[in-house]
Motif scaffolding. Sequence first.
Motif, PDB file in Angstrom:
ATOM      1  N   ILE A   1     135.510  -0.911  68.889  1.00 28.10           N
ATOM      2  CA  ILE A   1     134.066  -0.767  69.070  1.00 28.10           C
ATOM      3  C   ILE A   1     133.724  -0.988  70.541  1.00 28.10           C
ATOM      4  O   ILE A   1     134.082  -2.031  71.116  1.00 28.10           O
ATOM      5  CB  ILE A   1     133.282  -1.781  68.209  1.00 28.10           C
ATOM      6  CG1 ILE A   1     133.568  -1.559  66.722  1.00 28.10           C
ATOM      7  CG2 ILE A   1     131.786  -1.665  68.489  1.00 28.10           C
ATOM      8  CD1 ILE A   1     132.926  -2.602  65.822  1.00 28.10           C
ATOM      9  N   LEU A   2     133.079  -0.002  71.129  1.00 23.19           N
ATOM     10  CA  LEU A   2     132.563  -0.161  72.488  1.00 23.19           C
ATOM     11  C   LEU A   2     131.301  -1.004  72.369  1.00 23.19           C
ATOM     12  O   LEU A   2     130.315  -0.569  71.768  1.00 23.19           O
ATOM     13  CB  LEU A   2     132.255   1.207  73.092  1.00 23.19           C
ATOM     14  CG  LEU A   2     131.817   1.255  74.555  1.00 23.19           C
ATOM     15  CD1 LEU A   2     132.914   0.710  75.461  1.00 23.19           C
ATOM     16  CD2 LEU A   2     131.446   2.674  74.963  1.00 23.19           C
ATOM     17  N   PRO A   3     131.283  -2.225  72.895  1.00 21.64           N
ATOM     18  CA  PRO A   3     130.183  -3.168  72.632  1.00 21.64           C
ATOM     19  C   PRO A   3     128.851  -2.699  73.223  1.00 21.64           C
ATOM     20  O   PRO A   3     128.808  -1.801  74.075  1.00 21.64           O
ATOM     21  CB  PRO A   3     130.664  -4.457  73.304  1.00 21.64           C
ATOM     22  CG  PRO A   3     131.624  -4.009  74.359  1.00 21.64           C
ATOM     23  CD  PRO A   3     132.298  -2.798  73.811  1.00 21.64           C
ATOM     24  N   PRO A   4     127.770  -3.295  72.779  1.00 20.40           N
ATOM     25  CA  PRO A   4     126.438  -2.916  73.277  1.00 20.40           C
ATOM     26  C   PRO A   4     126.353  -2.967  74.801  1.00 20.40           C
ATOM     27  O   PRO A   4     126.758  -3.953  75.423  1.00 20.40           O
ATOM     28  CB  PRO A   4     125.513  -3.947  72.624  1.00 20.40           C
ATOM     29  CG  PRO A   4     126.219  -4.322  71.368  1.00 20.40           C
ATOM     30  CD  PRO A   4     127.671  -4.327  71.721  1.00 20.40           C
ATOM     31  N   HIS A   5     125.829  -1.906  75.357  1.00 19.75           N
ATOM     32  CA  HIS A   5     125.652  -1.818  76.810  1.00 19.75           C
ATOM     33  C   HIS A   5     124.552  -0.801  77.075  1.00 19.75           C
ATOM     34  O   HIS A   5     124.197  -0.012  76.193  1.00 19.75           O
ATOM     35  CB  HIS A   5     126.951  -1.396  77.511  1.00 19.75           C
ATOM     36  CG  HIS A   5     127.460  -0.065  77.083  1.00 19.75           C
ATOM     37  ND1 HIS A   5     128.078   0.141  75.864  1.00 19.75           N
ATOM     38  CD2 HIS A   5     127.412   1.144  77.699  1.00 19.75           C
ATOM     39  CE1 HIS A   5     128.409   1.410  75.749  1.00 19.75           C
ATOM     40  NE2 HIS A   5     128.006   2.052  76.840  1.00 19.75           N
ATOM     41  N   GLY A   6     123.998  -0.810  78.288  1.00 20.75           N
ATOM     42  CA  GLY A   6     122.890   0.084  78.601  1.00 20.75           C
ATOM     43  C   GLY A   6     123.174   0.973  79.797  1.00 20.75           C
ATOM     44  O   GLY A   6     124.207   0.881  80.454  1.00 20.75           O
ATOM     45  N   VAL A   7     122.231   1.870  80.039  1.00 22.37           N
ATOM     46  CA  VAL A   7     122.297   2.804  81.167  1.00 22.37           C
ATOM     47  C   VAL A   7     121.183   2.449  82.129  1.00 22.37           C
ATOM     48  O   VAL A   7     120.009   2.353  81.725  1.00 22.37           O
ATOM     49  CB  VAL A   7     122.150   4.265  80.689  1.00 22.37           C
ATOM     50  CG1 VAL A   7     122.072   5.213  81.872  1.00 22.37           C
ATOM     51  CG2 VAL A   7     123.298   4.645  79.769  1.00 22.37           C
ATOM     52  N   GLU A   8     121.532   2.252  83.381  1.00 20.81           N
ATOM     53  CA  GLU A   8     120.529   1.838  84.368  1.00 20.81           C
ATOM     54  C   GLU A   8     119.890   3.020  85.099  1.00 20.81           C
ATOM     55  O   GLU A   8     118.721   2.975  85.457  1.00 20.81           O
ATOM     56  CB  GLU A   8     121.178   0.899  85.394  1.00 20.81           C
ATOM     57  CG  GLU A   8     121.648  -0.428  84.801  1.00 20.81           C
ATOM     58  CD  GLU A   8     122.244  -1.341  85.849  1.00 20.81           C
ATOM     59  OE1 GLU A   8     122.301  -0.923  87.039  1.00 20.81           O
ATOM     60  OE2 GLU A   8     122.645  -2.460  85.509  1.00 20.81           O
ATOM     61  N   LYS A   9     120.656   4.062  85.347  1.00 18.84           N
ATOM     62  CA  LYS A   9     120.135   5.163  86.150  1.00 18.84           C
ATOM     63  C   LYS A   9     120.701   6.498  85.670  1.00 18.84           C
ATOM     64  O   LYS A   9     121.899   6.640  85.464  1.00 18.84           O
ATOM     65  CB  LYS A   9     120.500   4.952  87.628  1.00 18.84           C
ATOM     66  CG  LYS A   9     119.914   5.977  88.581  1.00 18.84           C
ATOM     67  CD  LYS A   9     120.299   5.648  90.017  1.00 18.84           C
ATOM     68  CE  LYS A   9     119.707   6.657  91.000  1.00 18.84           C
ATOM     69  NZ  LYS A   9     120.099   6.349  92.396  1.00 18.84           N
ATOM     70  N   GLY A  10     119.827   7.487  85.504  1.00 17.07           N
ATOM     71  CA  GLY A  10     120.256   8.821  85.101  1.00 17.07           C
ATOM     72  C   GLY A  10     120.499   8.928  83.608  1.00 17.07           C
ATOM     73  O   GLY A  10     120.999   7.999  82.975  1.00 17.07           O
ATOM     74  N   TYR A  11     120.143  10.064  83.049  1.00 19.94           N
ATOM     75  CA  TYR A  11     120.401  10.320  81.638  1.00 19.94           C
ATOM     76  C   TYR A  11     121.892  10.586  81.424  1.00 19.94           C
ATOM     77  O   TYR A  11     122.550  11.206  82.263  1.00 19.94           O
ATOM     78  CB  TYR A  11     119.603  11.536  81.158  1.00 19.94           C
ATOM     79  CG  TYR A  11     118.167  11.226  80.816  1.00 19.94           C
ATOM     80  CD1 TYR A  11     117.759  11.059  79.494  1.00 19.94           C
ATOM     81  CD2 TYR A  11     117.200  11.124  81.812  1.00 19.94           C
ATOM     82  CE1 TYR A  11     116.431  10.793  79.174  1.00 19.94           C
ATOM     83  CE2 TYR A  11     115.875  10.853  81.504  1.00 19.94           C
ATOM     84  CZ  TYR A  11     115.501  10.692  80.187  1.00 19.94           C
ATOM     85  OH  TYR A  11     114.183  10.420  79.881  1.00 19.94           O
TER      86      TYR A  11
END
Length: 202
Positions: free
Chosen positions: A120-130
């Motif tokens: 499982i790739l753990p929860p993470h977010g995207v800061e810039k760009g789609y």
Amino acid sequence: MNHNLLKSLNSFSVRHLAGTTNTIFTLLSHGTVDICMRAFPTFCRANITKIKEEVFMKKIVLSALCILGFHSAAMAETYTFTPDDFTYKTVHDVAKIAPVVLDEAGKPKTVFLKIPKGNILPPHGVEKGYRVFTVISGPVFWGDGDVVDPAKEKRLPAGSVIVVPPMKGHHWVAAREGDILMQGVVVPDKTFVPAIANKIAN
């Protein structure tokens, strides 16, 4: 029949042209066989075998050149790669990512992402760009939120497209049924087709 050409040719004697066979062979290769036979009957009869051979060979060479030229123009040069041709690095201890295309700043613009079955790739977010991900093989079990919850996951088969906006929270990816391979592309805002743009806006 080109009478001016015939008249011009008749002004030369066989004695002057007998030693310049290339002149006659050139005329023959351009389809002026009848003119040459009438203008130089003695020379042509004496060398009929060689003339036929020369004309035949010129036609073969011309045909070969045409074929080679056609293939040269028609055969485009392409380069093919498989996902295994690229260099991967491990991210979040469980997934591997490989850049395919870089932007002007040298940052990955297109990548391959691999997650082995059971990880499982753990929860993470995207800061810039789609981020736009296309599922190549899977299926992918995708979830949004800060905590992994299988009950909230969406099962996405191969061919599915996932659009991840920047600064919109965290998400996770689970490989529950098989190895996952996805292609990811970083795109600027306002570059989506209406079907995607309208869904993002809502």
